[in-house]
Design an enzyme around this catalytic site. Structure first.
Site, PDB file in Angstrom:
ATOM      1  N   GLU A  57      -0.436  20.508 -42.915  1.00 31.39           N
ATOM      2  CA  GLU A  57      -1.628  19.935 -42.302  1.00 31.39           C
ATOM      3  C   GLU A  57      -1.933  20.630 -40.983  1.00 31.39           C
ATOM      4  O   GLU A  57      -1.028  21.002 -40.240  1.00 31.39           O
ATOM      5  CB  GLU A  57      -1.428  18.436 -42.037  1.00 31.39           C
ATOM      6  CG  GLU A  57      -0.933  17.648 -43.235  1.00 31.39           C
ATOM      7  CD  GLU A  57       0.575  17.451 -43.212  1.00 31.39           C
ATOM      8  OE1 GLU A  57       1.032  16.437 -43.760  1.00 31.39           O
ATOM      9  OE2 GLU A  57       1.279  18.331 -42.650  1.00 31.39           O
TER      10      GLU A  57
ATOM     11  N   HIS B 166      -4.706   1.376  -3.425  1.00 26.65           N
ATOM     12  CA  HIS B 166      -3.889   0.168  -3.480  1.00 26.65           C
ATOM     13  C   HIS B 166      -4.704  -0.955  -4.116  1.00 26.65           C
ATOM     14  O   HIS B 166      -5.880  -1.117  -3.800  1.00 26.65           O
ATOM     15  CB  HIS B 166      -3.462  -0.247  -2.067  1.00 26.65           C
ATOM     16  CG  HIS B 166      -2.759  -1.573  -2.025  1.00 26.65           C
ATOM     17  ND1 HIS B 166      -1.441  -1.714  -2.370  1.00 26.65           N
ATOM     18  CD2 HIS B 166      -3.218  -2.812  -1.708  1.00 26.65           C
ATOM     19  CE1 HIS B 166      -1.103  -2.989  -2.249  1.00 26.65           C
ATOM     20  NE2 HIS B 166      -2.166  -3.676  -1.848  1.00 26.65           N
TER      21      HIS B 166
END
Length: 459
Positions: free
Chosen positions: A41, A441
């Site tokens: 594949e 933050h």
């Protein structure tokens, strides 16, 4: 071999995995005529039997793990019922779409695709056995990117029924009641984590004395602690003597004579190079003591022939293969003449907990005669880890002469820190560098900042 039946390309790549894909695309962008040959594949192991399906499975079941974590604090309750047949169907949809996209990208770049088995004929030709007959191809340069496959030891061979390798286990449509992992490294841990989330009882048998044996010992300790919390049975420092299947279960016998049984056994003892049928004997390529193709500092295996990715054994990682493939394409096109250098190599283990490593570990520094200095930060203090109720783990920074030379971390979501950590090591950050940017933050990223700023101690 006659000229009217032979096609010629500046570069022929055998293998369409990450290394082969990257090499072929970069070479085409560099103006070379390129062909790529693939006997299975498109996308190679990573897409079809490795990185992508494994991460798809882990991603689909992460909610199970997070629900369990939140429920321990009595914040949530309920259950999630996995549907493995549906997940397998989803996997095939994703992989088929990716293969189609890869095929289209080759077409857009003018890369010729030959789907068949390649065999080296001589120093400038290969033969490819296509569905409608053989095709002779002349090359200016040849890149071998045929990857690796699961390897095992005598007496531990998978049978495809109850004893499976990492290829076969990805196709299961029934959830095993119990699973023994032979090998506590990356492959075993990630697939064990997936099946544990489905409710499978997990036992790990590892010949070495700790899980993730090539990681920082503190990482191994943290992973083991969290596995034990989830009732994994860990048999460390134990060697397997034999495996066999019966109609009802798989049977494993340790060298000590102890016998274990389980619904399935996963043999995850490593990977080896794939070059069967390639005709290496027709080339000047040689193998090292481990069986991998030997290459020089330019990744050259013989005159006009290069070996990249898992095949050369330098780092069995998809991103390492891609990086090597791009380098070789630039080398052949004359865009570089320097020897190959990967720079700091990022490593990740996915699942829960995740772990990352880039640059040196303390034991590496000691082996080089250096004195390691460490600063460390516990994820228990990070608000994002707390929010997910998954605050176990840490970030460890290794220093040499005031500069960052290594980053190791284990815990929730730490794989998302790997690129920043790689830059920190690659650029040899100092304390001052940590203040050059604003750290958002609250984020997991700022845990890196706190680890950098933590007190440094010799270890």
């Amino acid at each position: 071999m006659t000229s009217e039946h032979t096609v010629r390309f500046d570069l022929v790549v055998i293998g369409s995995g990450p290394g082969g894909e990257a090499c072929a695309k970069r070479a085409a962008q560099n103006g070379l005529s390129v062909a790529i040959v693939e006997r299975r594949e498109l996308g190679g192991t990573c897409l079809n039997r490795g990185c992508i399906p494994t991460k798809l499975f882990l991603g689909a079941t992460e909610c199970i793990h997070e629900l369990a974590a939140q429920s321990k604090f009595k914040l949530l309750s309920g259950s999630i019922q996995p549907n493995l047949p549906a997940l397998q169907k989803r996997k095939e949809q994703v992989l088929n779409g990716s293969r189609q996209g890869l095929r289209k990208s080759f077409e857009q770049l003018g890369i010729a695709l030959f789907e068949g088995s390649a065999h080296i004929h001589d120093a400038s030709h290969i033969n490819v056995q296509l569905s409608d007959g053989p095709q002779a191809i002349e090359f200016g340069n040849l890149v071998l990117a045929t990857g690796s496959a699961p390897s095992t030891f005598p007496g531990l061979e998978p049978d495809g029924e109850r004893i499976l390798d990492s290829d076969g286990i990805l196709d299961l449509t029934e959830i095993p009641e119990s699973l023994i992992l032979v090998g506590g490294g990356v492959i075993g841990l990630e697939l064990g984590r997936f099946f544990s989330r489905l409710g499978t009882k997990i036992t790990v048998v590892e010949a070495l004395d700790r899980l993730a044996p090539f990681e920082d010992p503190d990482v191994s300790k943290t992973i083991a602690q969290l596995c034990k919390r989830e009732k994994w049975k860990l048999l460390l420092g134990k060697r397997v003597q034999s495996l066999r299947s019966t109609a009802e279960h798989a049977e494993l016998t340790l060298e000590s004579g102890e016998e274990l049984t389980a619904d399935r056994v996963l043999v995850a003892t490593g990977r080896g190079p794939v070059f069967d049928g390639l005709g290496l004997e027709e080339s000047a390529c040689t193998q090292d003591s481990r069986g991998f193709i030997q290459v020089d500092e330019y990744l050259k295996a013989a005159a006009g022939i290069y070996a990249i990715g898992d095949l050369n054994g330098q780092a069995l990682l998809a991103h390492a293969a891609s990086h090597q493939g791009q380098y070789v394409a630039d080398l052949i096109a004359g865009k570089t003449s320097a020897p190959y250098s990967s720079g700091p190599m990022p490593w990740c283990i996915y699942g829960a907990p995740e772990s990352i490593r880039v640059g040196k570990m303390a034991e590496d520094m000691r082996a080089e005669g250096l004195s390691p200095v460490v600063s460390q930060y516990a994820l228990a203090a990070n608000p994002i880890a707390q929010a997910h109720a998954l605050a176990q783990g840490f970030i460890k920074i290794l220093w040499n002469d005031g500069k960052i030379c290594g980053v190791t971390a284990v815990g929730h979501g730490v794989s998302h820190l790997i690129t920043q950590a790689t830059l920190m090591v690659s650029e040899s950050w100092t304390l001052a560098d940590a203040h050059r940017i604003i750290w958002a933050h609250p984020t997991l990223d700022e845990a890196l900042l706190h680890a950098i700023l933590a007190d440094q101690t010799a270890v």
